[in-house]
Structures are given as structure tokens and as C-alpha cells.
Design a protein around this motif. Structure first.
Motif, mmCIF file in Angstrom:
data_model
loop_
_atom_site.group_PDB
_atom_site.id
_atom_site.type_symbol
_atom_site.label_atom_id
_atom_site.label_comp_id
_atom_site.label_asym_id
_atom_site.label_seq_id
_atom_site.Cartn_x
_atom_site.Cartn_y
_atom_site.Cartn_z
ATOM 1 N N ARG A 1 0.851 -1.188 0.000
ATOM 2 C CA ARG A 1 0.000 0.000 0.000
ATOM 3 C C ARG A 1 0.888 1.240 0.000
ATOM 4 O O ARG A 1 1.951 1.249 0.609
ATOM 5 C CB ARG A 1 -0.884 -0.018 1.239
ATOM 6 C CG ARG A 1 -2.004 1.012 1.294
ATOM 7 C CD ARG A 1 -2.861 0.742 2.521
ATOM 8 N NE ARG A 1 -4.048 1.580 2.613
ATOM 9 C CZ ARG A 1 -5.185 1.345 1.982
ATOM 10 N NH1 ARG A 1 -5.276 0.299 1.179
ATOM 11 N NH2 ARG A 1 -6.225 2.144 2.122
ATOM 12 N N THR A 2 0.437 2.272 -0.691
ATOM 13 C CA THR A 2 1.149 3.543 -0.714
ATOM 14 C C THR A 2 0.185 4.665 -0.370
ATOM 15 O O THR A 2 -0.950 4.694 -0.855
ATOM 16 C CB THR A 2 1.775 3.809 -2.093
ATOM 17 O OG1 THR A 2 2.812 2.843 -2.325
ATOM 18 C CG2 THR A 2 2.376 5.203 -2.176
ATOM 19 N N VAL A 3 0.653 5.584 0.463
ATOM 20 C CA VAL A 3 -0.124 6.765 0.838
ATOM 21 C C VAL A 3 0.578 7.991 0.265
ATOM 22 O O VAL A 3 1.759 8.208 0.537
ATOM 23 C CB VAL A 3 -0.257 6.890 2.369
ATOM 24 C CG1 VAL A 3 -1.024 8.166 2.738
ATOM 25 C CG2 VAL A 3 -0.955 5.663 2.941
ATOM 26 N N ILE A 4 -0.137 8.768 -0.537
ATOM 27 C CA ILE A 4 0.431 9.959 -1.171
ATOM 28 C C ILE A 4 -0.364 11.175 -0.707
ATOM 29 O O ILE A 4 -1.585 11.234 -0.857
ATOM 30 C CB ILE A 4 0.392 9.869 -2.707
ATOM 31 C CG1 ILE A 4 1.151 8.616 -3.179
ATOM 32 C CG2 ILE A 4 0.983 11.118 -3.335
ATOM 33 C CD1 ILE A 4 1.183 8.435 -4.693
ATOM 34 N N SER A 5 0.351 12.146 -0.146
ATOM 35 C CA SER A 5 -0.281 13.372 0.352
ATOM 36 C C SER A 5 0.098 14.537 -0.555
ATOM 37 O O SER A 5 1.263 14.690 -0.925
ATOM 38 C CB SER A 5 0.190 13.675 1.782
ATOM 39 O OG SER A 5 -0.073 12.579 2.639
ATOM 40 N N PHE A 6 -0.880 15.359 -0.885
ATOM 41 C CA PHE A 6 -0.622 16.549 -1.696
ATOM 42 C C PHE A 6 -1.672 17.601 -1.364
ATOM 43 O O PHE A 6 -2.726 17.291 -0.780
ATOM 44 C CB PHE A 6 -0.629 16.219 -3.193
ATOM 45 C CG PHE A 6 -1.872 15.525 -3.692
ATOM 46 C CD1 PHE A 6 -2.902 16.235 -4.294
ATOM 47 C CD2 PHE A 6 -2.017 14.151 -3.556
ATOM 48 C CE1 PHE A 6 -4.046 15.594 -4.755
ATOM 49 C CE2 PHE A 6 -3.161 13.491 -4.012
ATOM 50 C CZ PHE A 6 -4.175 14.220 -4.614
ATOM 51 N N ALA A 7 -1.380 18.853 -1.711
ATOM 52 C CA ALA A 7 -2.278 19.942 -1.344
ATOM 53 C C ALA A 7 -2.212 21.047 -2.382
ATOM 54 O O ALA A 7 -1.285 21.110 -3.201
ATOM 55 C CB ALA A 7 -1.921 20.482 0.043
ATOM 56 N N GLY A 8 -3.193 21.919 -2.342
ATOM 57 C CA GLY A 8 -3.263 23.042 -3.264
ATOM 58 C C GLY A 8 -4.678 23.568 -3.346
ATOM 59 O O GLY A 8 -5.542 23.200 -2.533
ATOM 60 N N PRO A 9 -4.970 24.413 -4.317
ATOM 61 C CA PRO A 9 -6.339 24.871 -4.534
ATOM 62 C C PRO A 9 -7.264 23.687 -4.826
ATOM 63 O O PRO A 9 -6.839 22.688 -5.410
ATOM 64 C CB PRO A 9 -6.221 25.797 -5.754
ATOM 65 C CG PRO A 9 -4.782 26.196 -5.793
ATOM 66 C CD PRO A 9 -4.020 25.030 -5.260
ATOM 67 N N ALA A 10 -8.525 23.817 -4.432
ATOM 68 C CA ALA A 10 -9.454 22.690 -4.514
ATOM 69 C C ALA A 10 -9.559 22.108 -5.919
ATOM 70 O O ALA A 10 -9.520 20.888 -6.099
ATOM 71 C CB ALA A 10 -10.839 23.122 -4.019
ATOM 72 N N ASP A 11 -9.667 22.969 -6.941
ATOM 73 C CA ASP A 11 -9.847 22.441 -8.294
ATOM 74 C C ASP A 11 -8.615 21.682 -8.762
ATOM 75 O O ASP A 11 -8.720 20.637 -9.422
ATOM 76 C CB ASP A 11 -10.203 23.562 -9.269
ATOM 77 C CG ASP A 11 -9.186 24.685 -9.296
ATOM 78 O OD1 ASP A 11 -8.304 24.732 -8.408
ATOM 79 O OD2 ASP A 11 -9.261 25.528 -10.205
#
Length: 526
Positions: free
Chosen positions: A66-76
């Protein structure tokens, strides 16, 4: 926003004002693959290839597979990245062949959206439902909504949605009304189902014991989790990982039930069985306050203030007026291109050049329409504005598509060739990926050339004070068409049919000629 240190520093480095925190979202996607590095790289590339998204963390576990990838930014942007990652995972992960310690129901198993800063939960709920709809409609994957986005009370809890895992879902999805998905077909496929939702931040936290007896871990997990009468806001199960008993947990409200309270209860229960806690780990990102809570508890920092943390001081610094002035700069996007990774690359850059050309055209149109002086051309320019808005959205999406297509092609080329069946499967995957790696830049070139007609109209009939902006847009459209054309040509060697190769090569030459003529038409309008 929750003080996640990496993202806070990212914001500080980009000199974003406090106002820009509105609309920021994090996603912590879970994929059923933790052993094939090339597959994880392809999925990560699909995410980082979306403009405006910051890839925060990638963690794989071979025992969980299993891999967990986290990312963020503007909703769209986060929504688009989640869709692109799901699309890549669908082509590379086969749940029929998947084995791992962690429960799962799909290749892209879970897609949570988490509000940051002043972003309301309602925005994440709307995002989850829109992304879920796209996954169901465009990819043909069964989608179930959970947590705050759930449409049925029995689907709020992820464990309930995933009960029986992929195998039970595969056998029952087309005949059990309770398995009817919120979006997509009630039909089994090797990609399984995807669970999409909106929730507050949680901490994925694992504790290891000094024993290989998984039954001890299961007994402790039952005592600790809320459903077993334990700590509120704790979900827990016992697993055997790398020969060690592990208590795998989700802490869904670290402020009400802090990490140190969970650890101490596990330690107390472990003593009953004559074992001890050997270590623990955080999967993905953790809010900084959660670690500071633990530090205050164990170090007995009774008069400690959070503003004594150096990183928080740095993240809080900066001139807000200056930040507002430069907040439109695509700093994170430029860093992604400069990172020395295969994607995003020239194909995505060509698409973004086309999107910027469309944006400059919109600028000229918006400086013209609605003014009495240009009333005679109002209808013409409004039509051009509508086309440019559509083109800008399409080209931005194609920038992400190009990175995803190239990543999929890289992964297909790395598939094993040890048996005749594997060779056949690899050849099929390479041909399919090559076709997509050609189609995306071909579409970019076509859309870029089409921009030049509207830019010529704006250069001749729009506000003359913005004529040079239309001409700069024309140069960008010209670059987009030619850059995308190069990416088509470089992939032609992977096309087996010579007639198809010649036809595609001819299309690119025609588009290049049209781009040159279109550019000169705009420049000659001065």
C-alpha cells in the motif's frame, strides 16, 4: 490552517498571503501498491504534473502492499490531480493479483479531501462528489462516498464500506442492492471500487510490539478502539507486519484524543501480556500541533508557547502586502518543472503555454467587452472570449494528461517480459500507452493552432492598448503547437503501423504550417 510543517513552509516559501489560504485542500490518497516502485512513481508523477499542486509526501509499505500519497493546493487542482492519479492507477494495478496485509477494495482505495485553513468542509464535500462523479462516469469505476460526503448513514464509516474487502465486493456488487455505488457501474473490474469522501485531518499511526503474536495486537486494538469501548476518535486493528505484531490506527481527532494518551493505553495493555512497545510510526503527514502536544506531555513543558517553535515563526513572517502582490506567480509549478524528474516535462509545458496564450486572449477581450467604444464588435468578442475560456480549461487539463500519459508509458515499458504471456501483456500496454502519449500532445497542437484565429480577431478589433498582449499570446500559441508537435513525433517510433506513422507525421506538418501562418496573421495585424 492545521499547522502541517511541510505545507506551512511551502506557503512561506511562496510568500502566500493569509487570504490565499481560503480554498486550500489536502488529499491523502491510498493506493493498493507498495512494492513496485515504477508504479508508485507513475502515480506520483500524475499528481505532481498538475499545475498548482504541491506533492507533500509519498510512503509505501511492502507488507501492507500500500502507498499513501499526500498533496495539497487549490481545490480544483487537487481534484484534478486525484482524478489523474486514479486514472493511472486503474491501468497499472490489478486487484485480482493483489495481496497485502491492509484491507482494500480498489486500486485507488481511498480518496479523502481535507479542508485547510479557512476552507469550509462543505467545499470538500462538493469536491468529493464531483471527483467521485468523474471517476464513475469517465473511468467506469464504482465509487462510494464516505464520511462527510456520504449519501447514506451506513456509508459514513470507511470500514463499513470496505467490509469483506475487494473479494466480497467483486462477488456481490452486481446483485446486492446495498453494494449499489453512488457513481459508476455496479460491475466488478480489476481496478475494484474507489471510496471518496471529505473529512477533518486524521493521523495514520502504527505501534509495534515486541512479539510476533498477532493475536495480542488484535486484543489490544479491540480495547483501544472506540467501537470496542476504548478511546473516542480511535480506529484500530491488529496486523502482522514484517514478522512483528502491529497495532494500525487512524486517530480521527488528535485534539480530543492526543497521541500520547493512545500510546500510554497501548503500553499499559501490552504489559498485561508481558510485551512492550518497541517503536511507532506516522504514515503520511502529521499536524505539527499533534507532535507538540506529545512533547509538552512527555517533557512536562508546562509554560511552553507554540510561538517558540522556530519553523512557526518563519512561516508566520513576511510582509502581507508584498505577498498579495506576487501571489499569482506559479512558483510551485516552476519548481516542479525544475526538479529533475521526467514529469512534468516539455509536453506539459507546451500545454501550459497554450493555456497562457488563451488567458492573454481573455485579458484582451475583458479589456474590450462592455465598453461603449467597442459596441459594434461586442458580440464577436464575447464569442471569442467564450471559446478562449473553454480552450484555457482544456489546455490546463491536457498539461496534467500529458504528464500522466508519459508516466504510464514509462511504467508500461518496465513491465516484466519473463514469459510469453508477460511479453504479450507488455506489448499491449506499451501500444495503449504510446497511443495516449501521442493523442494528448496532438490535441494540444490542434487547440493551440485554433487559438490563433481568435487572437487575430482580438489584435485587430480589440482594445488597441492590449494589442501586444494578443501578439504575445500568439507567440505562446505558436510555441505550444510546435512543442506539442515534437512530442508527437518523438513517440511515433512506438507506432507499429507505418501508414499510421505517416498520417500522424503529416498532421503535425500541417499544424506547424498553420501555426506559422496564424502567427504571421496576428503580427501583421499591428
Amino acid at each position: 490552517m492545521p499547522p502541517i510543517s511541510q505545507f506551512a513552509l511551502y506557503l512561506a516559501e511562496n510568500v502566500l498571503s493569509k487570504e490565499t489560504l481560503m480554498g486550500l485542500v489536502e488529499s491523502i490518497m491510498n493506493f493498493s501498491e507498495g512494492r513496485r516502485e515504477d508504479v508508485v512513481a507513475a502515480i506520483s508523477a500524475a499528481i505532481s504534473g498538475v499545475a498548482g499542486v504541491q506533492l507533500l509526501d509519498v510512503q509505501s509499505d511492502s507488507d501492507h502492499n500500500r502507498t499513501v500519497i499526500s498533496f495539497a493546493g487549490p481545490a480544483d487542482a487537487v481534484g484534478e490531480a486525484a482524478f489523474q492519479a486514479t486514472k493511472v492507477a486503474q491501468g497499472l494495478i490489478n486487484l485480482d493479483a493483489h495481496r497485502g496485509a491492509h484491507p482494500r477494495i480498489g486500486a485507488t482505495d481511498v480518496v479523502p479531501f481535507v479542508p485547510l485553513g479557512d476552507t469550509p468542509m462543505a467545499e470538500c464535500v462538493a469536491l468529493a462528489r464531483e471527483v467521485g462523479r468523474r471517476i464513475g462516469d469517465e473511468l467506469g469505476i464504482a465509487v462510494y462516498l464516505y464520511e462527510e460526503a456520504a449519501t447514506r448513514p451506513e456509508r459514513r464509516n470507511l470500514a463499513d464500506v470496505r467490509r469483506g474487502e475487494y473479494e466480497a465486493w467483486r462477488e456481490n456488487v452486481d446483485r446486492d442492492p446495498a453494494r449499489q455505488p453512488d457513481f459508476g457501474p455496479a460491475q466488478a473490474s480489476p481496478a475494484g471500487a474507489t471510496v471518496v469522501g471529505a473529512r477533518p485531518p486524521l493521523i495514520a499511526y502504527n505501534v509495534y510490539l515486541s512479539t510476533a503474536d498477532v493475536e495480542i495486537a488484535r486484543k489490544i486494538a479491540k480495547v483501544v478502539r472506540f467501537l470496542g469501548g476504548g478511546l473516542r476518535h480511535v480506529k484500530a486493528m491488529g496486523l502482522l507486519v514484517d514478522g512483528r505484531a502491529q497495532i494500525s490506527m487512524n486517530l480521527v481527532n488528535y485534539r480530543s484524543t492526543p497521541i500520547h494518551r493512545v500510546v500510554e493505553m497501548i503500553r499499559s495493555e501490552a504489559n498485561r501480556y508481558g510485551v512492550s512497545v518497541t517503536e511507532s510510526e506516522v504514515v503520511g503527514l502529521v499536524p505539527q500541533d499533534a507532535l507538540l502536544d506529545a512533547a509538552e506531555h512527555y517533557l512536562q513543558l508546562n509554560r511552553f508557547r507554540r510561538d517558540q517553535v522556530l519553523e512557526q515563526k518563519l512561516a508566520a513572517g513576511g510582509d502581507s502586502a508584498t505577498a498579495t502582490e506576487v501571489s499569482w506567480l506559479p512558483t510551485a509549478t516552476l519548481r516542479s518543472f525544475a526538479a529533475g524528474t521526467p514529469v512534468p516535462g516539455g509536453g506539459s509545458a507546451a500545454a501550459l503555454a497554450g493555456a497562457l496564450a488563451a488567458a492573454l486572449g481573455q485579458m484582451v477581450a475583458n479589456l474590450t467587452v462592455g465598453r461603449k467604444k467597442y459596441v459594434q464588435v461586442e458580440e464577436i468578442l464575447r464569442a471569442a472570449l467564450a471559446r478562449l475560456e473553454t480552450a484555457g480549461r482544456d489546455l490546463t487539463r491536457l498539461a496534467a494528461d500529458d504528464s500522466a500519459a508519459f508516466a504510464a508509458l514509462m511504467s508500461a515499458n518496465k513491465l516484466p517480459q519473463d514469459t510469453p504471456e508477460q511479453v504479450t501483456e507488455r506489448d499491449r500496454a506499451v501500444q495503449s500507452a504510446t497511443s495516449q502519449a501521442i493523442q494528448v500532445p496532438l490535441t494540444v497542437a490542434q487547440r493551440a493552432v485554433a487559438l490563433l484565429d481568435d487572437l487575430a480577431t482580438l489584435a485587430t478589433q480589440g482594445n488597441p492598448n492590449a494589442r501586444t498582449d494578443a501578439q504575445v499570446g500568439a507567440y505562446l500559441a505558436y510555441a505550444a503547437a510546435n512543442g506539442a508537435g515534437l512530442n508527437v513525433l518523438v513517440n511515433l517510433e512506438g507506432v507499429a503501423d507505418s501508414a499510421e506513422r505517416d498520417q500522424l507525421s503529416g498532421q503535425i506538418q500541417t499544424l506547424r504550417t498553420a501555426a506559422e501562418a496564424g502567427l504571421q496573421n496576428v503580427l501583421g495585424s499591428a
